[in-house]
Design a protein around this motif. Structure first.
Motif, PDB file in Angstrom:
ATOM      1  N   LEU A  34       0.801  -1.232   0.000  1.00  0.00           N
ATOM      2  CA  LEU A  34       0.000   0.000   0.000  1.00  0.00           C
ATOM      3  C   LEU A  34       0.834   1.283   0.000  1.00  0.00           C
ATOM      4  O   LEU A  34       0.510   2.216  -0.743  1.00  0.00           O
ATOM      5  CB  LEU A  34      -0.974  -0.003   1.183  1.00  0.00           C
ATOM      6  CG  LEU A  34      -2.123  -1.010   1.097  1.00  0.00           C
ATOM      7  CD1 LEU A  34      -2.992  -0.944   2.340  1.00  0.00           C
ATOM      8  CD2 LEU A  34      -2.968  -0.770  -0.150  1.00  0.00           C
ATOM      9  N   PRO A  35       1.910   1.397   0.825  1.00  0.00           N
ATOM     10  CA  PRO A  35       2.695   2.635   0.779  1.00  0.00           C
ATOM     11  C   PRO A  35       3.267   2.930  -0.607  1.00  0.00           C
ATOM     12  O   PRO A  35       3.259   4.075  -1.066  1.00  0.00           O
ATOM     13  CB  PRO A  35       3.807   2.384   1.804  1.00  0.00           C
ATOM     14  CG  PRO A  35       3.211   1.408   2.769  1.00  0.00           C
ATOM     15  CD  PRO A  35       2.373   0.505   1.917  1.00  0.00           C
ATOM     16  N   SER A  36       3.739   1.886  -1.292  1.00  0.00           N
ATOM     17  CA  SER A  36       4.304   2.071  -2.638  1.00  0.00           C
ATOM     18  C   SER A  36       3.238   2.457  -3.644  1.00  0.00           C
ATOM     19  O   SER A  36       3.438   3.357  -4.479  1.00  0.00           O
ATOM     20  CB  SER A  36       4.999   0.780  -3.096  1.00  0.00           C
ATOM     21  OG  SER A  36       6.041   0.427  -2.215  1.00  0.00           O
ATOM     22  N   ILE A  37       2.078   1.787  -3.588  1.00  0.00           N
ATOM     23  CA  ILE A  37       0.981   2.105  -4.502  1.00  0.00           C
ATOM     24  C   ILE A  37       0.465   3.511  -4.244  1.00  0.00           C
ATOM     25  O   ILE A  37       0.200   4.285  -5.184  1.00  0.00           O
ATOM     26  CB  ILE A  37      -0.156   1.067  -4.344  1.00  0.00           C
ATOM     27  CG1 ILE A  37       0.316  -0.313  -4.802  1.00  0.00           C
ATOM     28  CG2 ILE A  37      -1.390   1.500  -5.126  1.00  0.00           C
ATOM     29  CD1 ILE A  37      -0.676  -1.428  -4.546  1.00  0.00           C
ATOM     30  N   GLN A  38       0.329   3.869  -2.972  1.00  0.00           N
ATOM     31  CA  GLN A  38      -0.157   5.199  -2.610  1.00  0.00           C
ATOM     32  C   GLN A  38       0.779   6.280  -3.130  1.00  0.00           C
ATOM     33  O   GLN A  38       0.328   7.308  -3.650  1.00  0.00           O
ATOM     34  CB  GLN A  38      -0.291   5.291  -1.086  1.00  0.00           C
ATOM     35  CG  GLN A  38      -0.974   6.556  -0.593  1.00  0.00           C
ATOM     36  CD  GLN A  38      -1.328   6.480   0.879  1.00  0.00           C
ATOM     37  OE1 GLN A  38      -0.909   5.576   1.586  1.00  0.00           O
ATOM     38  NE2 GLN A  38      -2.097   7.436   1.355  1.00  0.00           N
ATOM     39  N   LYS A  39       2.073   6.047  -3.027  1.00  0.00           N
ATOM     40  CA  LYS A  39       3.056   7.029  -3.485  1.00  0.00           C
ATOM     41  C   LYS A  39       3.074   7.133  -5.006  1.00  0.00           C
ATOM     42  O   LYS A  39       3.099   8.240  -5.563  1.00  0.00           O
ATOM     43  CB  LYS A  39       4.449   6.644  -2.972  1.00  0.00           C
ATOM     44  CG  LYS A  39       5.526   7.631  -3.355  1.00  0.00           C
ATOM     45  CD  LYS A  39       6.877   7.212  -2.770  1.00  0.00           C
ATOM     46  CE  LYS A  39       7.978   8.196  -3.168  1.00  0.00           C
ATOM     47  NZ  LYS A  39       9.299   7.788  -2.605  1.00  0.00           N
ATOM     48  N   GLU A  40       3.027   5.990  -5.708  1.00  0.00           N
ATOM     49  CA  GLU A  40       3.125   6.011  -7.168  1.00  0.00           C
ATOM     50  C   GLU A  40       1.926   6.685  -7.816  1.00  0.00           C
ATOM     51  O   GLU A  40       2.065   7.448  -8.778  1.00  0.00           O
ATOM     52  CB  GLU A  40       3.267   4.590  -7.712  1.00  0.00           C
ATOM     53  CG  GLU A  40       3.326   4.525  -9.235  1.00  0.00           C
ATOM     54  CD  GLU A  40       3.878   3.219  -9.755  1.00  0.00           C
ATOM     55  OE1 GLU A  40       3.594   2.888 -10.908  1.00  0.00           O
ATOM     56  OE2 GLU A  40       4.604   2.534  -9.015  1.00  0.00           O
ATOM     57  N   PHE A  41       0.725   6.413  -7.297  1.00  0.00           N
ATOM     58  CA  PHE A  41      -0.490   6.960  -7.906  1.00  0.00           C
ATOM     59  C   PHE A  41      -1.021   8.185  -7.161  1.00  0.00           C
ATOM     60  O   PHE A  41      -2.102   8.687  -7.495  1.00  0.00           O
ATOM     61  CB  PHE A  41      -1.572   5.883  -7.977  1.00  0.00           C
ATOM     62  CG  PHE A  41      -1.229   4.741  -8.894  1.00  0.00           C
ATOM     63  CD1 PHE A  41      -1.009   4.941 -10.240  1.00  0.00           C
ATOM     64  CD2 PHE A  41      -1.105   3.450  -8.393  1.00  0.00           C
ATOM     65  CE1 PHE A  41      -0.687   3.890 -11.080  1.00  0.00           C
ATOM     66  CE2 PHE A  41      -0.788   2.382  -9.222  1.00  0.00           C
ATOM     67  CZ  PHE A  41      -0.576   2.606 -10.576  1.00  0.00           C
ATOM     68  N   GLN A  42      -0.270   8.655  -6.148  1.00  0.00           N
ATOM     69  CA  GLN A  42      -0.631   9.846  -5.372  1.00  0.00           C
ATOM     70  C   GLN A  42      -2.059   9.740  -4.821  1.00  0.00           C
ATOM     71  O   GLN A  42      -2.925  10.581  -5.072  1.00  0.00           O
ATOM     72  CB  GLN A  42      -0.478  11.102  -6.241  1.00  0.00           C
ATOM     73  CG  GLN A  42       0.956  11.340  -6.706  1.00  0.00           C
ATOM     74  CD  GLN A  42       1.116  12.600  -7.531  1.00  0.00           C
ATOM     75  OE1 GLN A  42       0.190  13.020  -8.219  1.00  0.00           O
ATOM     76  NE2 GLN A  42       2.283  13.205  -7.454  1.00  0.00           N
ATOM     77  N   LEU A  43      -2.286   8.706  -4.045  1.00  0.00           N
ATOM     78  CA  LEU A  43      -3.605   8.412  -3.510  1.00  0.00           C
ATOM     79  C   LEU A  43      -3.721   8.892  -2.072  1.00  0.00           C
ATOM     80  O   LEU A  43      -2.738   8.933  -1.334  1.00  0.00           O
ATOM     81  CB  LEU A  43      -3.876   6.900  -3.555  1.00  0.00           C
ATOM     82  CG  LEU A  43      -3.672   6.203  -4.903  1.00  0.00           C
ATOM     83  CD1 LEU A  43      -3.907   4.705  -4.755  1.00  0.00           C
ATOM     84  CD2 LEU A  43      -4.609   6.787  -5.964  1.00  0.00           C
TER      85      LEU A  43
END
Length: 453
Positions: A34-43
């Motif tokens: 989740l931290p990586s996905i949140q950072k990549e897609f700016q969520l």
């Protein structure tokens, strides 16, 4: 634990086992990513909550639906279609350029994995004759164990390939499962019986009520939204009234009226799942964002919960065979309350060994509670109702996961920090306290439940 009549039976069981682990595995592997996905897609946290909850909403809709369709159109066919959908999503999801595409790929994955359990259980019931119930019970343990190990698996692999690896890891499992299914699962017999009539109204109402309850819970950050709340209640009442009148309903709500104990057990299972998944959702992100460890260390720390839950399960099964359900389930409830309360002691400077100790305590509780509630449920029902009961149990798990996703989104709406973690823990402590009287109630009727079988 697995027993079959012959070598082919064992290959069939292995093929089904490789499929049924995919839904719970993929629901928890994403937690460390989740931290990586949140950072990549700016969520933001609400976006993350929908990424998680949408998987469960789709699973809650398609699991009972596909279970009925597989009875009509062939379990092997549906099983292989489900596997194919997971292959497609596992290849394309890592290539997602934005959040909507990733959501769509996760949706396809949810539909695919939702087909595997009901179709797989149907295949087992039709092909495996020797100790069938034990085989089904073993598959349930596999599913639960794979969910517990998801964060550890993803945590160790993400450091090598980033968040996309949580999708690629499915491919070797799928390859083996598809080959075994094609080679060893018997062909579907042509079904000449009356075709299943789709309960379109029930499906639509169920989808809307789940979605609007999610919207309402996530909107609490901005205050009580009366309109959304009332709409969610109206949809729930409409769904219950509509399904009670259906001869072949999407969700058999009349099943709950037969025994209040069964209803309470499902409620207990929902609450137990809320605690379990809320911890699986929040701790990996907390370990990486606040304590500052890598994904591999976060995954290894979460291994404490997995190992203790897995080791406790067979011990708890034997304990309940000798002592009944009351003492083990009350033990699980009290231990869970202690474990959840100890989450207050975890802060930004907490050593990892202490986090592992707290997770171990909760793992013991969950190992006893999960298998105990499942076995207690089946002690209250006749064998002819086991299909309905197991389907509703899966739906209960999905509802618990959706609620946990909502709690996660609400608690961490302003970001991951110690204060917001304490807010979530307060909610989980309340849930743990509510579980205890329910345990007393359902276990006070266990002897009567056994006599009815």
């Amino acid at each position: 634990m697995i027993n079959g009549n012959n070598k082919q039976d064992k290959w069939i069981i292995l093929a089904i086992a490789l499929g049924v682990i995919l839904n719970p595995l993929n629901t928890t592997m994403i937690t460390v990513a989740l931290p990586s996905i949140q950072k990549e897609f700016q969520l933001n946290t609400t976006d993350i909550s929908w990424l998680i909850a949408s998987y469960f909403i789709i699973s809650a809709i398609f699991t009972p639906l596909i279970g009925k369709l597989s009875d009509t159109y062939g379990r092997k066919n549906i099983y292989l279609i489900g596997m194919t959908l997971v292959v497609i999503s596992s290849i394309l999801a890592p290539l997602s350029p934005n959040m909507p595409v990733l959501l769509a790929m996760r949706g396809i994955q949810a539909i695919g994995t939702s087909a595997l359990l009901p179709a797989g259980i149907g295949i087992i019931r039709n092909t495996i004759q020797n100790k069938q119930n034990r085989v089904i019970g073993t598959l349930s343990v596999f599913a639960t164990t794979s969910a517990a190990f998801g964060p550890t698996i993803s945590g160790l692999l993400i450091q090598f390939g980033g968040w996309p690896v949580i999708f690629y890891v499915n491919l070797p499992v799928l390859a083996v499962g598809i080959v075994l299914a094609i080679l060893f699962i018997p062909k579907d017999e042509k079904n000449t019986a009356k075709k299943y009539k789709l309960d379109v109204g029930g499906i639509i109402l169920f989808s809307l009520l789940i979605t609007y309850w999610m919207v309402f819970l996530l909107s609490l950050e901005d205050g009580l939204q009366i309109g959304t709340f009332l709409l969610a209640i109206v949809l729930t009442v409409l769904f219950l009234v509509f399904e009670k009148k259906k001869e072949d309903p999407f969700i058999n709500v009349n099943f709950f009226q037969k025994n209040s104990n069964i209803t309470v057990i499902y409620a207990q299972y929902i609450l137990s799942t809320v605690i379990f998944f809320a911890i699986l959702l929040s701790l990996p992100t907390y370990l990486q964002s606040i304590i500052g460890v890598g994904s591999d260390s976060a995954g290894l720390t979460m291994l404490s919960l997995s190992i203790f839950a897995m080791v406790t399960t067979p011990i708890a099964t034997r304990w309940m065979e000798k002592a009944g359900f009351r003492i083990p389930l009350l033990f699980s409830g009290l231990t869970g309350l202690i474990g959840v309360s100890l989450l207050f002691t975890i802060q930004y400077d907490s050593p990892l060994y202490w986090v592992a100790v707290v997770l171990a305590i909760f793992g013991i509780s969950n190992g006893v509670q999960n298998i105990g509630l499942q076995n207690l449920l089946y002690s209250f029902i006749h064998a002819s109702e086991s299909g309905i009961a197991s389907g509703l149990l899966m739906t209960s798990r999905f509802i618990g996961n959706i609620l946990a996703s909502s709690i996660y989104g609400l608690a961490f709406a302003t970001g991951m920090n110690d204060g917001n973690m304490d807010t979530m823990v307060i909610v989980l402590v309340v849930v743990a306290v509510v579980l205890l009287p329910g345990m007393v109630y359902v276990t006070s009727h266990e002897r009567a439940g056994r006599r009815e079988q």
